[in-house]
Design a protein around this motif. Structure first.
Motif, PDB file in Angstrom:
ATOM      1  N   ASP A  61     -64.969 -36.271  18.315  1.00 45.68           N
ATOM      2  CA  ASP A  61     -64.090 -35.181  18.730  1.00 45.68           C
ATOM      3  C   ASP A  61     -64.774 -34.429  19.863  1.00 45.68           C
ATOM      4  O   ASP A  61     -65.993 -34.212  19.835  1.00 45.68           O
ATOM      5  N   VAL A  62     -63.989 -34.031  20.854  1.00 48.04           N
ATOM      6  CA  VAL A  62     -64.527 -33.469  22.083  1.00 48.04           C
ATOM      7  C   VAL A  62     -63.849 -32.136  22.401  1.00 48.04           C
ATOM      8  O   VAL A  62     -62.661 -31.959  22.158  1.00 48.04           O
ATOM      9  N   ALA A  63     -64.640 -31.210  22.954  1.00 51.19           N
ATOM     10  CA  ALA A  63     -64.121 -29.961  23.520  1.00 51.19           C
ATOM     11  C   ALA A  63     -64.823 -29.745  24.855  1.00 51.19           C
ATOM     12  O   ALA A  63     -65.900 -30.298  25.094  1.00 51.19           O
ATOM     13  N   ILE A  64     -64.197 -28.953  25.713  1.00 48.29           N
ATOM     14  CA  ILE A  64     -64.773 -28.683  27.036  1.00 48.29           C
ATOM     15  C   ILE A  64     -64.771 -27.183  27.288  1.00 48.29           C
ATOM     16  O   ILE A  64     -63.747 -26.518  27.135  1.00 48.29           O
ATOM     17  N   VAL A  65     -65.945 -26.664  27.683  1.00 44.45           N
ATOM     18  CA  VAL A  65     -66.112 -25.260  28.076  1.00 44.45           C
ATOM     19  C   VAL A  65     -66.730 -25.266  29.466  1.00 44.45           C
ATOM     20  O   VAL A  65     -67.629 -26.062  29.743  1.00 44.45           O
ATOM     21  N   GLU A  66     -66.250 -24.383  30.337  1.00 43.70           N
ATOM     22  CA  GLU A  66     -66.874 -24.231  31.650  1.00 43.70           C
ATOM     23  C   GLU A  66     -67.528 -22.862  31.726  1.00 43.70           C
ATOM     24  O   GLU A  66     -67.158 -21.943  30.995  1.00 43.70           O
ATOM     25  N   PHE A  67     -68.529 -22.756  32.602  1.00 38.95           N
ATOM     26  CA  PHE A  67     -69.118 -21.442  32.853  1.00 38.95           C
ATOM     27  C   PHE A  67     -69.321 -21.253  34.342  1.00 38.95           C
ATOM     28  O   PHE A  67     -69.742 -22.144  35.052  1.00 38.95           O
ATOM     29  N   ASN A  68     -68.929 -20.082  34.804  1.00 33.13           N
ATOM     30  CA  ASN A  68     -69.204 -19.612  36.162  1.00 33.13           C
ATOM     31  C   ASN A  68     -69.492 -18.123  36.020  1.00 33.13           C
ATOM     32  O   ASN A  68     -70.520 -17.788  35.441  1.00 33.13           O
ATOM     33  N   ASN A  69     -68.607 -17.215  36.420  1.00 30.70           N
ATOM     34  CA  ASN A  69     -68.842 -15.788  36.177  1.00 30.70           C
ATOM     35  C   ASN A  69     -68.850 -15.472  34.688  1.00 30.70           C
ATOM     36  O   ASN A  69     -69.459 -14.500  34.258  1.00 30.70           O
ATOM     37  N   SER A  70     -68.130 -16.262  33.901  1.00 34.62           N
ATOM     38  CA  SER A  70     -68.079 -16.130  32.451  1.00 34.62           C
ATOM     39  C   SER A  70     -67.795 -17.505  31.863  1.00 34.62           C
ATOM     40  O   SER A  70     -67.542 -18.462  32.592  1.00 34.62           O
ATOM     41  N   ALA A  71     -67.827 -17.589  30.552  1.00 38.65           N
ATOM     42  CA  ALA A  71     -67.523 -18.848  29.872  1.00 38.65           C
ATOM     43  C   ALA A  71     -66.032 -18.884  29.567  1.00 38.65           C
ATOM     44  O   ALA A  71     -65.427 -17.866  29.247  1.00 38.65           O
ATOM     45  N   ARG A  72     -65.445 -20.094  29.659  1.00 38.94           N
ATOM     46  CA  ARG A  72     -64.011 -20.241  29.419  1.00 38.94           C
ATOM     47  C   ARG A  72     -63.745 -21.583  28.740  1.00 38.94           C
ATOM     48  O   ARG A  72     -64.276 -22.625  29.151  1.00 38.94           O
ATOM     49  N   LEU A  73     -62.899 -21.556  27.701  1.00 37.11           N
ATOM     50  CA  LEU A  73     -62.479 -22.777  27.032  1.00 37.11           C
ATOM     51  C   LEU A  73     -61.511 -23.530  27.942  1.00 37.11           C
ATOM     52  O   LEU A  73     -60.496 -22.986  28.368  1.00 37.11           O
ATOM     53  N   VAL A  74     -61.837 -24.786  28.247  1.00 34.47           N
ATOM     54  CA  VAL A  74     -60.987 -25.635  29.077  1.00 34.47           C
ATOM     55  C   VAL A  74     -60.106 -26.505  28.191  1.00 34.47           C
ATOM     56  O   VAL A  74     -58.905 -26.596  28.398  1.00 34.47           O
ATOM     57  N   GLN A  75     -60.712 -27.156  27.185  1.00 33.34           N
ATOM     58  CA  GLN A  75     -59.971 -27.966  26.212  1.00 33.34           C
ATOM     59  C   GLN A  75     -60.576 -27.751  24.844  1.00 33.34           C
ATOM     60  O   GLN A  75     -61.789 -27.853  24.675  1.00 33.34           O
ATOM     61  N   ASN A  76     -59.716 -27.465  23.870  1.00 34.97           N
ATOM     62  CA  ASN A  76     -60.172 -27.264  22.500  1.00 34.97           C
ATOM     63  C   ASN A  76     -60.441 -28.619  21.846  1.00 34.97           C
ATOM     64  O   ASN A  76     -60.144 -29.670  22.406  1.00 34.97           O
ATOM     65  N   TRP A  77     -61.014 -28.589  20.644  1.00 33.71           N
ATOM     66  CA  TRP A  77     -61.388 -29.806  19.927  1.00 33.71           C
ATOM     67  C   TRP A  77     -60.202 -30.746  19.770  1.00 33.71           C
ATOM     68  O   TRP A  77     -59.118 -30.316  19.393  1.00 33.71           O
ATOM     69  N   GLN A  78     -60.471 -32.011  20.040  1.00 35.79           N
ATOM     70  CA  GLN A  78     -59.480 -33.055  19.865  1.00 35.79           C
ATOM     71  C   GLN A  78     -60.186 -34.403  19.839  1.00 35.79           C
ATOM     72  O   GLN A  78     -61.301 -34.527  20.333  1.00 35.79           O
ATOM     73  N   PRO A  79     -59.541 -35.425  19.271  1.00 36.08           N
ATOM     74  CA  PRO A  79     -60.134 -36.756  19.326  1.00 36.08           C
ATOM     75  C   PRO A  79     -60.345 -37.170  20.782  1.00 36.08           C
ATOM     76  O   PRO A  79     -59.542 -36.831  21.652  1.00 36.08           O
ATOM     77  N   VAL A  80     -61.414 -37.897  21.039  1.00 34.91           N
ATOM     78  CA  VAL A  80     -61.756 -38.279  22.413  1.00 34.91           C
ATOM     79  C   VAL A  80     -60.596 -38.996  23.103  1.00 34.91           C
ATOM     80  O   VAL A  80     -60.384 -38.821  24.304  1.00 34.91           O
ATOM     81  N   ALA A  81     -59.820 -39.769  22.369  1.00 33.88           N
ATOM     82  CA  ALA A  81     -58.699 -40.495  22.966  1.00 33.88           C
ATOM     83  C   ALA A  81     -57.615 -39.554  23.497  1.00 33.88           C
ATOM     84  O   ALA A  81     -56.808 -39.948  24.331  1.00 33.88           O
ATOM     85  N   ASN A  82     -57.614 -38.304  23.037  1.00 33.00           N
ATOM     86  CA  ASN A  82     -56.607 -37.330  23.465  1.00 33.00           C
ATOM     87  C   ASN A  82     -57.085 -36.415  24.589  1.00 33.00           C
ATOM     88  O   ASN A  82     -56.365 -35.497  24.971  1.00 33.00           O
ATOM     89  N   MET A  83     -58.292 -36.646  25.086  1.00 30.84           N
ATOM     90  CA  MET A  83     -58.807 -35.800  26.176  1.00 30.84           C
ATOM     91  C   MET A  83     -57.866 -35.823  27.369  1.00 30.84           C
ATOM     92  O   MET A  83     -57.351 -36.871  27.738  1.00 30.84           O
ATOM     93  N   GLU A  84     -57.667 -34.659  27.972  1.00 32.29           N
ATOM     94  CA  GLU A  84     -56.877 -34.544  29.191  1.00 32.29           C
ATOM     95  C   GLU A  84     -57.823 -34.648  30.390  1.00 32.29           C
ATOM     96  O   GLU A  84     -58.971 -34.195  30.320  1.00 32.29           O
ATOM     97  N   PRO A  85     -57.351 -35.203  31.518  1.00 33.14           N
ATOM     98  CA  PRO A  85     -58.190 -35.223  32.727  1.00 33.14           C
ATOM     99  C   PRO A  85     -58.489 -33.790  33.183  1.00 33.14           C
ATOM    100  O   PRO A  85     -57.677 -32.887  32.977  1.00 33.14           O
ATOM    101  N   VAL A  86     -59.655 -33.595  33.765  1.00 36.69           N
ATOM    102  CA  VAL A  86     -60.010 -32.275  34.287  1.00 36.69           C
ATOM    103  C   VAL A  86     -60.062 -32.322  35.809  1.00 36.69           C
ATOM    104  O   VAL A  86     -60.340 -33.358  36.403  1.00 36.69           O
TER     105      VAL A  86
END
Length: 191
Positions: A61-86
């Motif tokens: 299961d995968v999630a994506i968080v980015e950080f620049n001026n602050s941290a931000r959730l990009v994609q919440n937890w999901q099976p890897v097969a359901n990952m969206e392109p970034v």
């Protein structure tokens, strides 16, 4: 439920799962060269490479968080097969500490989900930070927290360094271990 406002999707509920959170540096310094382009391409290639392995596809299961001026959730937890392109855009500062705090909270919550809701014992979660390694503030406090969590077998932190990264910062976070150069890295071999 915190970061998981809805009941999270899980495949193969009778198997142990692994949480992998990508913590991505999208600060202004990532504009240099082709860093942000390489970052986007690598994350988007990750799904394709990892999904070649049927077992991994069922338990990761995968999630994506980015950080620049602050941290931000990009994609919440999901099976890897359901990952969206970034298609992340580089701008702002480098709140690496804020990103790491959010990532730690999320992997701890996901591990709790596996125990309490799914009823399985998870594999040790991974935080995979991809960065050029130039934070805005001291990382001493968060490095100590990461070291403690790793010592207690609660997580692994991997740092994938973009070209020209400040390796000394990444070594401090990973205690001199698990710092890898990103360019040319085959994610299929990484897992």
């Amino acid at each position: 439920m915190g970061f998981n406002d809805e009941m999270p999707t899980i495949i193969s509920t009778n198997e142990s799962h692994m949480a992998c959170l990508f913590l991505l540096d999208t600060s202004g310094s990532m504009i240099n060269g082709d860093a942000i382009t390489s970052l986007n391409a690598s994350i988007n290639r990750f799904k394709e490479e990892v999904c070649k392995d049927e077992r991994t596809k069922k338990i990761l299961d995968v999630a994506i968080v980015e950080f620049n001026n602050s941290a931000r959730l990009v994609q919440n937890w999901q099976p890897v097969a359901n990952m969206e392109p970034v298609n992340l855009i580089a701008n702002g500062g480098t709140d690496m500490e804020g990103g790491l705090k959010m990532a730690i909270d999320m992997v701890r919550e996901r591990s709790h989900f596996y125990y309490a809701v799914a009823g399985t014992v998870p594999y040790k979660p991974w935080i995979v930070m991809i960065t050029d390694g130039y934070p805005n503030t001291s990382i001493d406090e968060i490095a100590a927290k990461v070291a403690d969590l790793e010592k207690r077998e609660c997580l692994y932190l991997w740092s994938l360094a973009m070209e020209d990264a400040d390796i000394s910062i990444l070594d401090k976070l990973c205690d001199g271990r698990r710092v890898l150069k990103l360019k040319g890295r085959n994610f299929d071999d990484f897992f």
